[in-house]
Motif scaffolding. Structure first.
Motif, PDB file in Angstrom:
ATOM      1  N   ILE A 185     -15.772  20.934   8.847  1.00 29.74           N
ATOM      2  CA  ILE A 185     -15.852  21.285   7.430  1.00 29.74           C
ATOM      3  C   ILE A 185     -14.550  20.912   6.736  1.00 29.74           C
ATOM      4  N   ALA A 186     -13.416  21.203   7.363  1.00 30.87           N
ATOM      5  CA  ALA A 186     -12.123  20.869   6.775  1.00 30.87           C
ATOM      6  C   ALA A 186     -11.918  19.358   6.710  1.00 30.87           C
ATOM      7  N   PHE A 187     -12.543  18.612   7.600  1.00 29.81           N
ATOM      8  CA  PHE A 187     -12.417  17.159   7.591  1.00 29.81           C
ATOM      9  C   PHE A 187     -13.088  16.553   6.364  1.00 29.81           C
ATOM     10  N   TRP A 188     -14.100  17.223   5.795  1.00 29.51           N
ATOM     11  CA  TRP A 188     -14.799  16.708   4.621  1.00 29.51           C
ATOM     12  C   TRP A 188     -13.999  16.923   3.346  1.00 29.51           C
ATOM     13  N   ALA A 189     -13.124  17.911   3.304  1.00 24.73           N
ATOM     14  CA  ALA A 189     -12.369  18.224   2.080  1.00 24.73           C
ATOM     15  C   ALA A 189     -11.545  17.040   1.569  1.00 24.73           C
ATOM     16  N   PRO A 190     -10.776  16.335   2.401  1.00 29.83           N
ATOM     17  CA  PRO A 190     -10.023  15.208   1.853  1.00 29.83           C
ATOM     18  C   PRO A 190     -10.910  14.056   1.391  1.00 29.83           C
ATOM     19  N   PHE A 191     -12.075  13.898   1.985  1.00 31.34           N
ATOM     20  CA  PHE A 191     -12.991  12.865   1.511  1.00 31.34           C
ATOM     21  C   PHE A 191     -13.476  13.180   0.094  1.00 31.34           C
ATOM     22  N   LEU A 192     -13.665  14.456  -0.191  1.00 27.98           N
ATOM     23  CA  LEU A 192     -14.087  14.830  -1.536  1.00 27.98           C
ATOM     24  C   LEU A 192     -12.956  14.635  -2.539  1.00 27.98           C
ATOM     25  N   ILE A 193     -11.720  14.883  -2.130  1.00 31.54           N
ATOM     26  CA  ILE A 193     -10.584  14.574  -3.005  1.00 31.54           C
ATOM     27  C   ILE A 193     -10.524  13.064  -3.236  1.00 31.54           C
ATOM     28  N   LEU A 194     -10.816  12.294  -2.208  1.00 32.34           N
ATOM     29  CA  LEU A 194     -10.868  10.842  -2.344  1.00 32.34           C
ATOM     30  C   LEU A 194     -11.968  10.433  -3.309  1.00 32.34           C
ATOM     31  N   HIS A 195     -13.116  11.108  -3.252  1.00 31.14           N
ATOM     32  CA  HIS A 195     -14.199  10.834  -4.204  1.00 31.14           C
ATOM     33  C   HIS A 195     -13.768  11.174  -5.619  1.00 31.14           C
ATOM     34  N   LEU A 196     -12.990  12.244  -5.782  1.00 36.82           N
ATOM     35  CA  LEU A 196     -12.504  12.607  -7.109  1.00 36.82           C
ATOM     36  C   LEU A 196     -11.561  11.554  -7.672  1.00 36.82           C
ATOM     37  N   GLY A 197     -10.901  10.816  -6.783  1.00 40.39           N
ATOM     38  CA  GLY A 197     -10.052   9.722  -7.239  1.00 40.39           C
ATOM     39  C   GLY A 197     -10.847   8.584  -7.840  1.00 40.39           C
ATOM     40  N   GLY A 198     -12.113   8.507  -7.484  1.00 43.66           N
ATOM     41  CA  GLY A 198     -13.002   7.505  -8.066  1.00 43.66           C
ATOM     42  C   GLY A 198     -12.785   6.115  -7.508  1.00 43.66           C
ATOM     43  N   PRO A 199     -13.762   5.247  -7.687  1.00 45.62           N
ATOM     44  CA  PRO A 199     -13.618   3.865  -7.226  1.00 45.62           C
ATOM     45  C   PRO A 199     -12.742   3.056  -8.179  1.00 45.62           C
ATOM     46  N   ASP A 200     -12.243   1.944  -7.696  1.00 41.84           N
ATOM     47  CA  ASP A 200     -11.371   1.100  -8.516  1.00 41.84           C
ATOM     48  C   ASP A 200     -12.138   0.363  -9.609  1.00 41.84           C
ATOM     49  N   THR A 201     -13.446   0.243  -9.467  1.00 41.16           N
ATOM     50  CA  THR A 201     -14.213  -0.508 -10.462  1.00 41.16           C
ATOM     51  C   THR A 201     -14.381   0.255 -11.763  1.00 41.16           C
ATOM     52  N   ILE A 202     -14.217   1.580 -11.742  1.00 38.77           N
ATOM     53  CA  ILE A 202     -14.338   2.368 -12.962  1.00 38.77           C
ATOM     54  C   ILE A 202     -13.415   3.581 -12.841  1.00 38.77           C
ATOM     55  N   THR A 203     -12.236   3.462 -13.426  1.00 40.20           N
ATOM     56  CA  THR A 203     -11.321   4.590 -13.414  1.00 40.20           C
ATOM     57  C   THR A 203     -11.559   5.495 -14.605  1.00 40.20           C
ATOM     58  N   ALA A 204     -12.058   4.939 -15.689  1.00 39.92           N
ATOM     59  CA  ALA A 204     -12.404   5.719 -16.869  1.00 39.92           C
ATOM     60  C   ALA A 204     -13.604   5.046 -17.522  1.00 39.92           C
ATOM     61  N   TYR A 205     -14.501   5.845 -18.068  1.00 43.01           N
ATOM     62  CA  TYR A 205     -15.680   5.261 -18.712  1.00 43.01           C
ATOM     63  C   TYR A 205     -15.321   4.661 -20.062  1.00 43.01           C
ATOM     64  N   SER A 206     -14.406   5.285 -20.754  1.00 41.64           N
ATOM     65  CA  SER A 206     -13.981   4.759 -22.051  1.00 41.64           C
ATOM     66  C   SER A 206     -12.473   4.956 -22.193  1.00 41.64           C
ATOM     67  N   MET A 207     -11.905   4.354 -23.209  1.00 44.72           N
ATOM     68  CA  MET A 207     -10.466   4.444 -23.424  1.00 44.72           C
ATOM     69  C   MET A 207     -10.025   5.876 -23.717  1.00 44.72           C
ATOM     70  N   GLU A 208     -10.900   6.673 -24.321  1.00 43.36           N
ATOM     71  CA  GLU A 208     -10.560   8.057 -24.619  1.00 43.36           C
ATOM     72  C   GLU A 208     -10.350   8.869 -23.337  1.00 43.36           C
ATOM     73  N   ASP A 209     -11.042   8.491 -22.263  1.00 38.20           N
ATOM     74  CA  ASP A 209     -10.875   9.189 -20.992  1.00 38.20           C
ATOM     75  C   ASP A 209      -9.462   9.021 -20.438  1.00 38.20           C
ATOM     76  N   ASN A 210      -8.822   7.907 -20.758  1.00 37.90           N
ATOM     77  CA  ASN A 210      -7.460   7.684 -20.284  1.00 37.90           C
ATOM     78  C   ASN A 210      -6.465   8.633 -20.933  1.00 37.90           C
ATOM     79  N   GLU A 211      -6.798   9.135 -22.119  1.00 38.07           N
ATOM     80  CA  GLU A 211      -5.902  10.051 -22.809  1.00 38.07           C
ATOM     81  C   GLU A 211      -5.990  11.465 -22.255  1.00 38.07           C
ATOM     82  N   LEU A 212      -6.908  11.723 -21.358  1.00 41.01           N
ATOM     83  CA  LEU A 212      -7.093  13.050 -20.779  1.00 41.01           C
ATOM     84  C   LEU A 212      -6.360  13.193 -19.449  1.00 41.01           C
TER      85      LEU A 212
END
Length: 155
Positions: A81-108
């Motif tokens: 269970i603890a091994f899955w936690a860092p993978f979810l943090i990695l998922h929260l980092g998002g893929p490189d193809t879309i770091t923000a959906y719009s420019m306004e997201d970068n301001e957050l």
């Protein structure tokens, strides 16, 4: 209408696994379709990308909460269970193809930084609760480091 007990038990047994797979599926959608958000004219593809972008953070947050609830002192599966936690943090980092959906997201970025702190507290709690089982401690810590770097890059 009451849900039958067998379905409640089935969900209780499989909830974390299904939600982790859902998080992975959303990440796969963002990896392969993320670069199409600006060039595609299809409303369906844009809606799929937008909803996946919004769903990705929610699912990872929810699964981290489920992981923290699933930790108990008597279980031998706490290391898994603890091994899955860092993978979810990695998922929260998002893929490189879309770091923000719009420019306004970068301001957050401040909101993302606050979210990072909260998620790291929950993930470290899950890791701390699994410490008697140290079978997967080294790979878990390595993935934690990569996930933190990835999430900070997004912020």
């Amino acid at each position: 209408m009451d849900i039958p007990e067998k379905y409640k038990q089935l969900w209780s047994d499989w909830d974390i696994r299904v939600l982790i797979l859902l998080s992975l599926f959303v990440q796969i959608i963002l990896i392969f379709l993320g670069r199409l958000r600006k060039t595609s004219t299809s409303i369906w593809i844009r809606m799929l990308i937008w909803s996946s972008y919004l769903l990705a953070d929610w699912v990872a947050d929810f699964v981290l909460g489920q992981l923290s609830n699933a930790m108990d002192d008597s279980s031998s599966s706490n290391a898994i269970i603890a091994f899955w936690a860092p993978f979810l943090i990695l998922h929260l980092g998002g893929p490189d193809t879309i770091t923000a959906y719009s420019m306004e997201d970068n301001e957050l970025w401040a909101r993302h930084l606050l979210g990072l702190i909260y998620e790291l507290i929950v993930a470290f709690y899950v890791l701390f609760r699994s410490l008697p089982n140290t079978h997967l401690l080294a790979p878990t810590i390595l993935i934690f480091l990569v996930a933190i770097i990835k999430y900070v890059e997004r912020s």
